[in-house]
Design an enzyme around this catalytic site. Structure first.
Site, mmCIF file in Angstrom:
data_model
loop_
_atom_site.group_PDB
_atom_site.id
_atom_site.type_symbol
_atom_site.label_atom_id
_atom_site.label_comp_id
_atom_site.label_asym_id
_atom_site.label_seq_id
_atom_site.Cartn_x
_atom_site.Cartn_y
_atom_site.Cartn_z
ATOM 1 N N SER A 106 -52.415 -3.802 9.359
ATOM 2 C CA SER A 106 -52.970 -2.539 9.831
ATOM 3 C C SER A 106 -54.417 -2.371 9.379
ATOM 4 O O SER A 106 -55.270 -3.173 9.725
ATOM 5 C CB SER A 106 -52.074 -1.390 9.356
ATOM 6 N N ASP A 250 -58.016 0.737 14.541
ATOM 7 C CA ASP A 250 -57.842 -0.183 13.427
ATOM 8 C C ASP A 250 -57.411 -1.546 13.974
ATOM 9 O O ASP A 250 -57.257 -1.709 15.192
ATOM 10 C CB ASP A 250 -56.860 0.390 12.403
ATOM 11 N N ASP A 252 -54.704 -3.221 14.330
ATOM 12 C CA ASP A 252 -53.497 -3.379 15.155
ATOM 13 C C ASP A 252 -53.349 -2.269 16.195
ATOM 14 O O ASP A 252 -52.326 -2.175 16.870
ATOM 15 C CB ASP A 252 -52.242 -3.496 14.292
ATOM 16 N N ASP A 254 -52.951 1.012 16.288
ATOM 17 C CA ASP A 254 -52.033 2.161 16.270
ATOM 18 C C ASP A 254 -52.707 3.406 15.701
ATOM 19 O O ASP A 254 -52.171 4.503 15.809
ATOM 20 C CB ASP A 254 -50.729 1.853 15.522
#
Length: 459
Positions: A106, A250, A252, A254
């Site tokens: 993340s 970010d 990833d 999400d």
């Protein structure tokens, strides 16, 4: 020790001794434990697991170990390659898989990676399920498949397109209005998978875009957490003119943050608030965020006649509370939007499409939209932990010191004052205590944060 095992998965720095970091030996152990957990639930038969990864430097190494271990456990693997976290979540459901593993740390820096574990609905394992996986890993004694029962591997790169299709099909995504608005945006994709999927979404919406840090090399151009202190480059680019909006994700994809047309931060906390305001104006209902999120969501929800509920920090906790209360939208103040109409997971693509739809329908700028929302100010601080820090003792002492205020200890300690609040909790993803404070002015929020930090230092 940098190996962290929590409801957010198995996370650690790459390399180093076994048991202390995320290395091939420990990856095999935890993936074997997860596969054993899934096998117990699905029963006999081959089964199938989806694997996706963000653009981190270590991602390909981890992917090989993960996929090989799953094949050795007798599971078929559908490898969707470079993919966002929400893409992988949707892929599990779309493929009818038994589960999924997302290889991403993340917002953590480049030396970190992690295994995020999904159930057959494409949702994160809950605390009890996660603890079962950890117990299986601790016991070891895994049973691997014989040569005639090894899993089969296949790659499938169709899910990025299918994810965009799913977002475009949402009734509240007004693609016609967005196209007519003629928006131009600047995107910071932080050298990860956002540089692959966001241009596709924006093209489908008819939005012109400039992409900064678009190559998914994993060699992040700056600290990847989408906070104002890390975003000077895109803020300056947008302030230079010619853009209606800045968009930051970010690694990833999400978490989502916006930048107003003049280069000012829209406010990470207000990503969810603004999208919820739009959704509630079309489909009234309840909302959920975590205990560390702004009061503005509660205010907006009440204005639309709905009820607001707070959950412990962590996506799985927010999702559980959303299902319990029948929330039509929810998420986290870190820029995470969860819209059940698409799926129960934080999804920056959903947030972008709904936000642009709101701007287009309102006919306003991002700055004007921000000014229309309830106004609070938050300060976010952290206390680094040492291996011998007794976090529980610290929290107990804080509760005692502030016993005359309203206390919520569902997740750490939240102190609710009449006109402000403070929340202390141990991070699920880093060896730190997070100290969040909110008040009606930046000075009050900062002063409260400093007060709480000083209290902790004296304990």
């Amino acid at each position: 020790m940098t190996l962290i095992k929590s409801i957010s998965g198995i996370r650690g720095t790459i390399g180093g001794p076994t048991g202390d970091t995320l290395n091939p030996y420990d990856i095999v152990k935890f993936v074997s434990a997860y596969a054993t957990f899934i096998r117990r639930r699905r029963g006999e038969g081959r089964g199938m697991i989806v694997v996706g990864r963000d653009g981190r430097i270590s991602g390909d190494m981890v992917r090989h170990v993960v996929c090989g271990t799953l094949l050795g456990m007798g599971f078929d693997v559908t490898d969707i390659g470079l993919a966002s976290t929400p893409t992988t979540e949707l892929a599990v459901r779309m493929a009818g898989a038994d589960g999924g593993i997302i290889i991403t740390a993340s917002h953590n820096p480049r030396q970190w990676n992690a295994l995020k574990l999904l159930n057959s609905d494409g949702e994160f394992l809950d605390k009890a399920e996660g603890n079962e996986v950890l117990a299986i890993a601790e016991a070891a004694g895994f049973c691997y498949a014989g040569v005639d029962s090894l899993g089969r591997y296949r790659s499938d790169d169709s899910f990025q397109r299918r994810h965009v299709d799913a977002v475009m099909a949402l009734p509240l995504v007004d693609a016609d209005a967005v196209r007519k608005a003629g928006f131009r945006v600047c995107v910071d994709a932080i050298n990860s998978v956002g540089g692959l999927i966001l241009p596709e979404l924006l093209d489908r919406l008819g939005v012109g875009c400039t992409v900064l840090n678009g190559e998914p090399t994993g060699d992040f151009a700056h600290n990847p957490e989408p906070l104002e202190k890390n975003l000077g480059g895109i803020m300056a680019e947008v302030a230079g003119g010619g853009y209606d909006l800045g968009i930051v994700v970010d690694p990833d994809v999400d978490r989502l943050a916006f930048i107003c047309e003049d280069g000012r931060m829209f406010g990470e906390e207000y990503t969810l608030v603004s999208v919820a305001d739009y959704v509630l104006s079309r489909t009234p209902g309840n909302t959920v965020s975590n205990l560390s999120s702004t009061r503005a969501l509660s205010d907006v929800t009440a204005a639309h006649g709905g009820s607001y509920a707070a959950a412990a920090v962590g996506e799985v906790n927010v999702v559980a509370k959303m299902k319990e209360t029948g929330a039509v939208i929810g998420g986290e103040g870190n820029g995470g939007v969860i819209y059940p109409e698409c799926h129960y997971g934080r999804d920056a693509l959903v947030g972008i499409a709904l936000f642009l739809s709101a701007l287009a329908r309102k006919g306003c700028t991002a700055g004007e939209l921000r000014a229309s929302l309830p106004n609070y100010f938050m300060a976010k601080n952290r206390i680094d932990l040492t291996p011998d820090t007794d976090i529980d003792a610290i929290l107990r002492r804080v509760k005692q010191i502030y016993k005359d205020q309203k206390i919520n200890d569902t997740d750490g300690v939240k102190i609710d004052f009449p006109d402000k609040w403070a929340h202390l909790r141990k991070s699920n993803t880093e060896p730190i205590i997070r100290v969040y404070t909110e008040a009606q002015t930046p000075e009050e929020a900062d002063a409260l944060g400093k007060e709480i930090m000083e209290v902790v230092r004296r304990i």
